[in-house]
Write a protein that holds these residues in place. Structure first.
Motif, PDB file in Angstrom:
ATOM      1  N   SER A  52      -1.913  11.983  -5.949  1.00  0.00           N
ATOM      2  CA  SER A  52      -3.070  12.199  -5.073  1.00  0.00           C
ATOM      3  C   SER A  52      -2.765  11.834  -3.621  1.00  0.00           C
ATOM      4  CB  SER A  52      -4.285  11.403  -5.574  1.00  0.00           C
ATOM      5  OG  SER A  52      -3.982  10.034  -5.674  1.00  0.00           O
ATOM      6  N   GLY A  53      -1.671  11.094  -3.420  1.00  0.00           N
ATOM      7  CA  GLY A  53      -1.267  10.751  -2.050  1.00  0.00           C
ATOM      8  C   GLY A  53      -1.479   9.291  -1.691  1.00  0.00           C
ATOM      9  N   LYS A  54      -1.671   8.437  -2.689  1.00  0.00           N
ATOM     10  CA  LYS A  54      -1.932   7.008  -2.419  1.00  0.00           C
ATOM     11  C   LYS A  54      -0.805   6.361  -1.621  1.00  0.00           C
ATOM     12  CE  LYS A  54      -2.220   6.127  -6.790  1.00  0.00           C
ATOM     13  NZ  LYS A  54      -2.013   7.530  -7.225  1.00  0.00           N
ATOM     14  N   THR A  55       0.428   6.535  -2.120  1.00  0.00           N
ATOM     15  CA  THR A  55       1.557   5.862  -1.478  1.00  0.00           C
ATOM     16  C   THR A  55       1.810   6.439  -0.079  1.00  0.00           C
ATOM     17  OG1 THR A  55       2.448   5.458  -3.684  1.00  0.00           O
ATOM     18  CG2 THR A  55       3.956   5.150  -1.838  1.00  0.00           C
ATOM     19  N   SER A  56       1.671   7.754   0.043  1.00  0.00           N
ATOM     20  CA  SER A  56       1.860   8.387   1.367  1.00  0.00           C
ATOM     21  C   SER A  56       0.812   7.867   2.353  1.00  0.00           C
ATOM     22  CB  SER A  56       1.706   9.907   1.281  1.00  0.00           C
ATOM     23  OG  SER A  56       2.410  10.434   0.197  1.00  0.00           O
ATOM     24  N   GLN A  57      -0.428   7.761   1.899  1.00  0.00           N
ATOM     25  CA  GLN A  57      -1.495   7.295   2.792  1.00  0.00           C
ATOM     26  C   GLN A  57      -1.328   5.811   3.113  1.00  0.00           C
ATOM     27  OE1 GLN A  57      -3.646   9.135   4.454  1.00  0.00           O
ATOM     28  NE2 GLN A  57      -2.903  11.000   3.481  1.00  0.00           N
ATOM     29  N   LEU A  58      -0.821   5.057   2.142  1.00  0.00           N
ATOM     30  CA  LEU A  58      -0.614   3.625   2.394  1.00  0.00           C
ATOM     31  C   LEU A  58       0.405   3.432   3.521  1.00  0.00           C
ATOM     32  CD1 LEU A  58      -1.585   0.880   1.506  1.00  0.00           C
ATOM     33  CD2 LEU A  58       0.175   0.846  -0.256  1.00  0.00           C
ATOM     34  N   GLU A  59       1.414   4.283   3.555  1.00  0.00           N
ATOM     35  CA  GLU A  59       2.399   4.208   4.642  1.00  0.00           C
ATOM     36  C   GLU A  59       1.718   4.420   5.995  1.00  0.00           C
ATOM     37  OE1 GLU A  59       5.566   3.186   4.687  1.00  0.00           O
ATOM     38  OE2 GLU A  59       5.077   2.674   2.601  1.00  0.00           O
ATOM     39  N   ARG A  60       0.812   5.404   6.035  1.00  0.00           N
ATOM     40  CA  ARG A  60       0.084   5.674   7.285  1.00  0.00           C
ATOM     41  C   ARG A  60      -0.847   4.521   7.642  1.00  0.00           C
ATOM     42  NH1 ARG A  60      -0.211  11.401   8.848  1.00  0.00           N
ATOM     43  NH2 ARG A  60       1.262  12.508   7.524  1.00  0.00           N
TER      44      ARG A  60
END
Ligand SMILES: Nc1ncnc2c1ncn2[C@@H]1O[C@H](COP(=O)(O)OP(=O)(O)OP(=O)(O)O)[C@@H](O)[C@H]1O
Ligand SMILES: [Mg+2]
Length: 223
Positions: free
Chosen positions: A16-24
């Motif tokens: 869902s993009g959790k890790t990608s969004q956490l980076e942001r």
């Protein structure tokens, strides 16, 4: 005495993009000079990372209840060793997955129901207090979309034991998240995850600004 910090969990289906969004989020908070701790579940500390490997290893087989207990064990130790000290020192804590993941995956996906809630309430109880996340930022993405992203060759994330479950399992998890977002409505903030990464982050950034109760230019005053 310093006030307890905010405890935010990032929730959502696989891919869902959790890790990608956490980076942001980390980049944003660093730029705004907000003190934070970012971590993940299962894992975040050596004991729990070892349990993570046992849970996610595609060569392992185990009952749903064993899986649930392992997640709960990893959760408790991570909570005690890492999350609580940070929260109690007033830090903002952001965790990639927390209790709602177990309620969705083991409660609904594995159809273990109430047992998962009971086990988790025990796992997060420390000094007679239950440490729920203050807020769950739920990135809403349908299971097919998330799985397609994970299976895409561009993704460098390894395929794990839960990814390999039949699509029915993922549908039950998704239905679970939907029900949980109603049942625990005051603890859920739902983000449309089926947009570009930039658009998803825009929504999350607005949420963070509200949660931190600061204007974008004033965020550094939080220090
Ligand atoms: N909004 C988006 N649109 C398209 N692709 C995306 C988007 N967000 C993330 N991705 C891609 O989808 C894949 C999975 O993203 P990510 O690892 O952040 O998901 P995740 O929620 O952390 O998954 P998991 O629960 O499996 O850890 C990555 O290849 C990432 O680049
Ligand atoms: Mg991830």
């Amino acid at each position: 005495m310093k006030q307890n910090g905010l405890f935010i969990a990032i929730e959502g289906m696989d891919g869902s993009g959790k890790t990608s969004q956490l980076e942001r989020i980390k980049q944003y908070l660093t730029e705004k000079k907000v003190s934070f701790l970012s971590t993940r579940e299962p894992g975040g500390i050596p004991v729990s990372e070892q349990i993570r490997n046992v849970i996610l290893n595609v060569d392992n087989h185990m009952s749903g209840l064993t899986e649930c207990l392992l997640y709960a064990s990893a959760r408790r130790e991570h909570l005690i060793q890492k999350v609580i000290p940070a929260v109690q020192s007033g830090q903002l804590v952001i965790c990639d997955r927390y209790v709602m993941s177990s309620l969705a995956y083991q409660g609904y996906g594995r159809e273990l129901g109430q047992a998962v809630l009971d086990i988790n309430r025990l796992a997060i109880q420390v000094d007679q207090r239950e440490y729920w996340a203050d807020v769950n930022i739920y990135i809403n993405v349908r299971p097919e979309v998330g799985l397609e992203r994970i299976m895409a060759k561009t993704s460098d994330r390894e395929i794990n034991r839960l990814d390999l479950e039949a699509i029915d399992f993922h549908h039950r998890v998704y239905e679970g998240y939907t029900k949980l977002s109603t049942q625990y409505a005051e603890q859920f903030i739902i983000i449309n995850g089926e947009q570009s990464e930039e658009e998803v982050f825009e929504e999350i950034r607005h949420v963070l600004e509200k949660l931190l109760a600061v204007q974008p230019e004033q965020a550094s005053e939080l220090e």
